[in-house]
Design a protein around this motif. Structure first.
Motif, short mmCIF file in Angstrom:
data_model
loop_
_atom_site.label_atom_id
_atom_site.label_comp_id
_atom_site.label_asym_id
_atom_site.label_seq_id
_atom_site.Cartn_x
_atom_site.Cartn_y
_atom_site.Cartn_z
N PRO A 1 0.82 -1.22 0.00
CA PRO A 1 0.00 0.00 0.00
C PRO A 1 0.85 1.27 0.00
O PRO A 1 0.74 2.13 0.89
N VAL A 2 1.71 1.39 -0.99
CA VAL A 2 2.63 2.52 -1.06
C VAL A 2 1.88 3.85 -1.10
O VAL A 2 2.28 4.82 -0.45
N ASP B 1 10.06 13.09 -1.90
CA ASP B 1 10.39 12.37 -3.14
C ASP B 1 11.30 11.18 -2.86
O ASP B 1 11.10 10.08 -3.42
N VAL B 2 12.26 11.38 -2.00
CA VAL B 2 13.15 10.28 -1.62
C VAL B 2 12.35 9.20 -0.88
O VAL B 2 12.53 7.99 -1.13
N ALA B 3 11.47 9.63 0.01
CA ALA B 3 10.63 8.68 0.75
C ALA B 3 9.79 7.85 -0.21
O ALA B 3 9.69 6.62 -0.06
N SER B 4 9.20 8.48 -1.21
CA SER B 4 8.38 7.76 -2.18
C SER B 4 9.20 6.75 -2.96
O SER B 4 8.75 5.62 -3.21
N ASN C 1 9.05 -1.96 7.27
CA ASN C 1 8.85 -3.13 8.12
C ASN C 1 7.41 -3.61 8.08
O ASN C 1 7.14 -4.82 8.09
N GLU C 2 6.48 -2.67 8.04
CA GLU C 2 5.06 -3.06 7.98
C GLU C 2 4.75 -3.78 6.67
O GLU C 2 4.06 -4.80 6.64
N MET C 3 5.29 -3.27 5.57
CA MET C 3 5.06 -3.93 4.28
C MET C 3 5.68 -5.33 4.26
O MET C 3 5.08 -6.28 3.75
#
Length: 569
Positions: free
Chosen positions: A6-7, A35-38, A112-114
């Motif tokens: 669920p990005v 942007d880096v986070a995405s 970690n959740e993913m």
């Protein structure tokens, strides 16, 4: 339906709900902008979908096993670990000086959740290493950091924590493991530890155990406990694994779930270890690891719930049964009660995920700024994130079985695995009852100041939302006032009364927090599906808080009116 990371939910939460811009606005984390986070979340999502998710059933159907003293892992797990390690996902938040990425905990928590949703049994392994890295960073000597941290970050070595003993569960101070100084700066560790997640494996070159034990002059209880780093193989001068240490896996537990994750009984017979932190300061060092792990376990609950939800949704949108509002051709997803369950699952997952990320943001802000108010916020949210995240994971997983109907009770559908796997998350790293007691006890030692500051923010946001969502905003504002009144009452009670109502209080607090985050989502995206989900949550799930807070006010009254003999059937 295959797992889909669920990005987009994470991107929305970071940009519009939990205030990640404050984290990326600090000097410490300036490079980790939106942007880096995405980009990081997208890459991690692909790894979870393509590599980890296909291993989910392998771990359940072909469990880890003990063979000639060595743990043999489930098919594909070694390749999965390699992908996690090579992607740099173990050391995301670890210091760059030792090979880590130095990224915010908010991003590590998201990844970690993913991973938990894709394959919870395997995700436990990097989570253990991350917790050990946190403890070593803050408490170990420079020599130990330089020797162990790069290997743990690269995934060449893996880490564990060893707290529990047969007679010492939640009462850690009752442990009997001993540590004797050897005169050369090392210690001989002896004793038995149980419930050791990933206590051994066949894919890392070394397994490093953090072990709680008592020195000869250690006083009884937690104040006499020290922490030691005890590797499976003693490192040579060049850092490569050398001779085997005096420790072994005695057996593997036969568990309800998480079959792919070996839960070991460990025996230490004079094993060589190094002191981490000060003598008799083991609990302070271990709590660093446990607090990291508690947020991670909250994420495990949310992740397993996400996997269960996606599994149930796929079944519900394919299974045709009976006449629905859309006619005979409709699927069970069109039945009112199934639609209620699916929407409740999605609403609760959003709330728990937002609470988890808000806690991670507070940790990052505390790290970046050193501000005491952020440290207090992180401390307050940690038990809520852990307990509510795992409770939601369990609730969603059991609803997932219910959505499947009779087929949910049949193992071949895979629906039951999510429930069996996630059930332990409410138990390990401090039971959810202990989390609640921590919230109303230790976290209220400030007289409720940190909780009050958070409620001030919730009410201010609700006031601002009245212009666009008056009914929802009013409901959130009123619920927050009820929570505030109960909090003010609670801090004036003795601990027995606080503890008696601790679990319903934490749940009520989480309900209000969840409503706040849903309202924020509705404001950010008015008129869309997020606003509809917010309305569902606030109208149907938030009202639960009132009954929960009523329980809190009863305190311990009547709790012991039935004797143990009366409780016997």
């Amino acid at each position: 339906m295959p797992y889909r990371a669920p990005v987009s939910d994470y991107e929305f939460l970071l940009r519009h709900v939990v205030g990640y811009d404050r984290v990326s606005g600090t000097e410490r984390f300036a490079e980790a902008d939106a942007d880096v986070a995405s980009a990081i979340l997208t890459e991690a999502g692909k790894m979870c979908e393509e590599i980890m998710a296909p291993l989910q059933r392998n771990g359940d159907l072909t469990p880890a096993r003990l063979e000639n003293g060595v743990v043999r892992t489930s098919p594909g797990f070694a390749e999965g670990w390699k992908a996690i390690a090579e992607g740099g996902w173990i050391g995301m938040s670890a210091p760059e000086a030792y090979g880590g990425m130095g990224l915010p905990m908010t991003l590590t928590t998201s990844v970690n959740e993913m991973m938990s949703a894709a394959c919870l049994s395997l995700q436990l392994a990097p989570l253990m290493s991350q917790g050990q890295l946190e403890a070593l960073e803050h408490h170990a000597s420079d020599q130990l950091k330089e020797l162990f941290m790069p290997k743990l970050i690269s995934g060449e070595w893996s880490g564990t924590m060893n707290l529990t003993e047969p007679q010492a569960g939640s009462d850690v101070g009752a442990l009997s493991s001993k540590a004797e100084p050897k005169g050369d700066g090392t210690y001989a560790i002896s004793g038995q530890k149980i419930y050791i997640s990933w206590g051994d494996n066949d894919f890392a070159d070394n397994v490093c155990h953090l072990v709680l034990a008592r020195l000869p002059d250690g006083v009884p209880g937690t104040k006499g406990i020290s922490l030691f780093l005890v590797p499976k193989y003693l490192p040579r001068e060049d850092g490569t694994p050398g001779e085997a240490n005096s420790l072994k896996v005695v057996s593997l537990e036969h568990k309800m779930g998480l079959h792919g994750s070996p839960t070991c009984v460990m025996q230490y017979d004079g094993a060589t270890g190094w002191l981490v932190g000060a003598e008799h300061g083991g609990m302070a060092a271990m709590f660093t690891m446990m607090n990291n792990a508690r947020l991670g376990v909250g994420g495990q609950g949310v992740g397993a719930g996400e996997g269960a939800y996606q599994h149930a949704l796929a079944y519900a949108t394919e299974r045709k049964q009976g006449r629905t509002p859309k006619g005979d051709s409709g699927t069970i997803a069109d039945h009112a009660d199934v639609r209620r369950m699916l929407t409740a699952m999605k609403g609760d997952l959003f709330a728990a995920r937002a609470i988890m990320l808000a806690c991670a943001v507070a940790i990052d802000m505390s790290t970046a700024t050193g501000a005491p108010e952020w440290k207090a916020r992180a401390a307050l949210l940690t038990p809520i994130a852990k307990a509510f995240g795992t409770d939601v994971g369990i609730d969603v997983a059991q609803m997932g079985v219910q959505v499947h109907g009779g087929m949910g009770f049949i193992e071949e559908t895979g629906a039951a695995q999510y429930y069996r796997d996630v059930r332990v998350t409410a138990i390990y790293e401090g039971t959810n009852g202990i989390q609640a007691m921590d919230l109303v006890g230790r976290k209220m030692m400030d007289g409720g100041e940190a909780a009050g500051a958070l409620m001030d923010e919730i009410e201010a946001a609700a006031e601002a939302a009245r212009a666009t969502h008056p009914a929802l905003a009013e409901a959130v504002w009123q619920a927050t006032e009820t929570l505030r009144e109960t909090t003010e009452w609670l801090v004036g009670q003795d601990m027995q009364d606080r503890f008696a109502g601790a679990v319903p209080y934490l749940r009520a607090f989480a309900r209000v927090l969840g409503a706040h985050f849903h309202l924020s989502a509705a404001v950010a995206e008015p008129g869309g599906p997020r606003a509809a989900l917010a309305a569902f949550y606030i109208q149907r799930l938030l009202p639960e808080h009132a009954g929960l807070l009523t329980q809190v006010h009863v305190g311990a009254e009547g709790l012991y009116d039935l004797s143990l003999d009366d409780l016997v059937a």
